[in-house]
Design a protein around this motif. Sequence first.
Motif, PDB file in Angstrom:
ATOM      1  N   ALA A   1       0.582  -1.254   0.084  1.00 16.83           N
ATOM      2  CA  ALA A   1      -0.063   0.059  -0.036  1.00 16.83           C
ATOM      3  C   ALA A   1       0.824   1.348  -0.105  1.00 16.83           C
ATOM      4  O   ALA A   1       0.337   2.407   0.072  1.00 16.83           O
ATOM      5  CB  ALA A   1      -0.948  -0.002   1.227  1.00 16.83           C
ATOM      6  N   THR A   2       2.209   1.056   0.039  1.00 19.74           N
ATOM      7  CA  THR A   2       3.046   2.479  -0.088  1.00 19.74           C
ATOM      8  C   THR A   2       3.618   2.732  -1.375  1.00 19.74           C
ATOM      9  O   THR A   2       3.987   1.945  -2.268  1.00 19.74           O
ATOM     10  CB  THR A   2       4.446   2.245   0.840  1.00 19.74           C
ATOM     11  N   GLU A   3       3.381   4.032  -1.718  1.00 23.09           N
ATOM     12  CA  GLU A   3       3.879   4.526  -2.820  1.00 23.09           C
ATOM     13  C   GLU A   3       4.955   5.669  -2.788  1.00 23.09           C
ATOM     14  O   GLU A   3       4.854   6.476  -1.944  1.00 23.09           O
ATOM     15  CB  GLU A   3       2.641   5.223  -3.702  1.00 23.09           C
TER      16      GLU A   3
ATOM     17  N   ASN B   1      18.686  -3.572 -10.852  1.00 28.64           N
ATOM     18  CA  ASN B   1      18.432  -4.764  -9.822  1.00 28.64           C
ATOM     19  C   ASN B   1      17.172  -4.513  -9.229  1.00 28.64           C
ATOM     20  O   ASN B   1      16.742  -4.499  -8.026  1.00 28.64           O
ATOM     21  CB  ASN B   1      19.494  -4.431  -8.895  1.00 28.64           C
ATOM     22  N   SER B   2      16.099  -3.970 -10.298  1.00 21.69           N
ATOM     23  CA  SER B   2      14.798  -3.761  -9.911  1.00 21.69           C
ATOM     24  C   SER B   2      13.715  -4.627 -10.367  1.00 21.69           C
ATOM     25  O   SER B   2      12.626  -4.623 -10.493  1.00 21.69           O
ATOM     26  CB  SER B   2      14.377  -2.246 -10.374  1.00 21.69           C
ATOM     27  N   ALA B   3      14.373  -5.944 -11.112  1.00 21.43           N
ATOM     28  CA  ALA B   3      13.554  -6.949 -11.534  1.00 21.43           C
ATOM     29  C   ALA B   3      12.480  -7.330 -10.643  1.00 21.43           C
ATOM     30  O   ALA B   3      12.778  -7.569  -9.467  1.00 21.43           O
ATOM     31  CB  ALA B   3      14.351  -8.086 -12.162  1.00 21.43           C
ATOM     32  N   GLY B   4      11.007  -7.568 -11.131  1.00 19.24           N
ATOM     33  CA  GLY B   4      10.157  -7.919 -10.103  1.00 19.24           C
ATOM     34  C   GLY B   4       9.423  -6.937  -9.274  1.00 19.24           C
ATOM     35  O   GLY B   4       8.360  -6.980  -8.624  1.00 19.24           O
ATOM     36  N   LYS B   5      10.138  -5.610  -9.263  1.00 15.93           N
ATOM     37  CA  LYS B   5       9.204  -4.593  -8.682  1.00 15.93           C
ATOM     38  C   LYS B   5       8.264  -3.880  -9.287  1.00 15.93           C
ATOM     39  O   LYS B   5       8.357  -3.913 -10.689  1.00 15.93           O
ATOM     40  CB  LYS B   5      10.209  -3.572  -8.276  1.00 15.93           C
ATOM     41  N   LEU B   6       7.211  -3.279  -8.856  1.00 20.72           N
ATOM     42  CA  LEU B   6       5.975  -2.596  -9.356  1.00 20.72           C
ATOM     43  C   LEU B   6       6.327  -1.154  -9.481  1.00 20.72           C
ATOM     44  O   LEU B   6       6.649  -0.623  -8.254  1.00 20.72           O
ATOM     45  CB  LEU B   6       4.853  -3.169  -8.709  1.00 20.72           C
ATOM     46  N   TYR B   7       5.970  -0.555 -10.622  1.00 20.45           N
ATOM     47  CA  TYR B   7       6.139   0.844 -10.747  1.00 20.45           C
ATOM     48  C   TYR B   7       4.683   1.528 -11.180  1.00 20.45           C
ATOM     49  O   TYR B   7       4.259   0.963 -12.029  1.00 20.45           O
ATOM     50  CB  TYR B   7       7.324   1.137 -11.684  1.00 20.45           C
ATOM     51  N   MET B   8       4.373   2.619 -10.670  1.00 22.86           N
ATOM     52  CA  MET B   8       3.367   3.395 -11.089  1.00 22.86           C
ATOM     53  C   MET B   8       3.945   4.552 -11.860  1.00 22.86           C
ATOM     54  O   MET B   8       4.311   5.329 -11.368  1.00 22.86           O
ATOM     55  CB  MET B   8       2.292   3.773 -10.051  1.00 22.86           C
ATOM     56  N   PHE B   9       3.213   4.791 -13.158  1.00 15.70           N
ATOM     57  CA  PHE B   9       3.760   5.863 -14.058  1.00 15.70           C
ATOM     58  C   PHE B   9       2.384   6.762 -14.119  1.00 15.70           C
ATOM     59  O   PHE B   9       1.494   6.369 -14.648  1.00 15.70           O
ATOM     60  CB  PHE B   9       3.915   5.407 -15.449  1.00 15.70           C
ATOM     61  N   ARG B  10       2.630   8.053 -13.559  1.00 12.46           N
ATOM     62  CA  ARG B  10       1.313   8.833 -13.351  1.00 12.46           C
ATOM     63  C   ARG B  10       1.478  10.103 -14.228  1.00 12.46           C
ATOM     64  O   ARG B  10       2.507  10.751 -14.353  1.00 12.46           O
ATOM     65  CB  ARG B  10       1.110   9.055 -12.041  1.00 12.46           C
ATOM     66  N   GLY B  11       0.402  10.330 -15.180  1.00 15.73           N
ATOM     67  CA  GLY B  11       0.837  11.348 -16.176  1.00 15.73           C
ATOM     68  C   GLY B  11      -0.314  12.473 -15.787  1.00 15.73           C
ATOM     69  O   GLY B  11      -1.463  12.343 -15.521  1.00 15.73           O
TER      70      GLY B  11
END
Length: 167
Positions: free
Chosen positions: A70-72, A110-120
């Motif tokens: 739940a942390t962004e 070294n960020s494989a598997g991490k989830l990123y949110m791209f907000r426009g």
Amino acid sequence: ETRSNNNAVQAQFEVKKYSELSTSAVTPSADYIEGNDIIASFYVSNDSSTPVLPSDHMSYRLEVYLVDGATETLVSTQDNEDAFLNRPDEVCYVPEYAAEDHEGWRVPENSAGKLYMFRGIANAGNTVRERNPDNNATFFMKTVKAKETSQTPNTRYERTAPKTDNP
């Protein structure tokens, strides 16, 4: 008529320009791979009858967040300054694709598997007057893929260049 010089009225009006902008994400067609540069793309719609010009100083902002449960956590902010919309639908690239100093946003190593949110965010600086600014933001999510040992595993490399292009 005895007094004919009182039949005219003069008034001055100021017409204020209003735009109606909205945005939506362009679904990425490729994986985001650790260590690679990416360009995030978004559609920007101008549903008003007047164009948004560079003199309006509209910016389009890309915010990249690392999502962990739940942390962004905000990791990057980039702006496409002085974007313009001379058609009803325009694609905005962040960072600006045509810029000479284009570098893109680099997916961290070294960020494989991490989830990123791209907000426009369209009109991020609120420089364009709008009736409804509530539809100016959108986002998409991508899970980063691991870098392979070769991006083109079936490529054959020659020791020396061919002497001629003729077969």
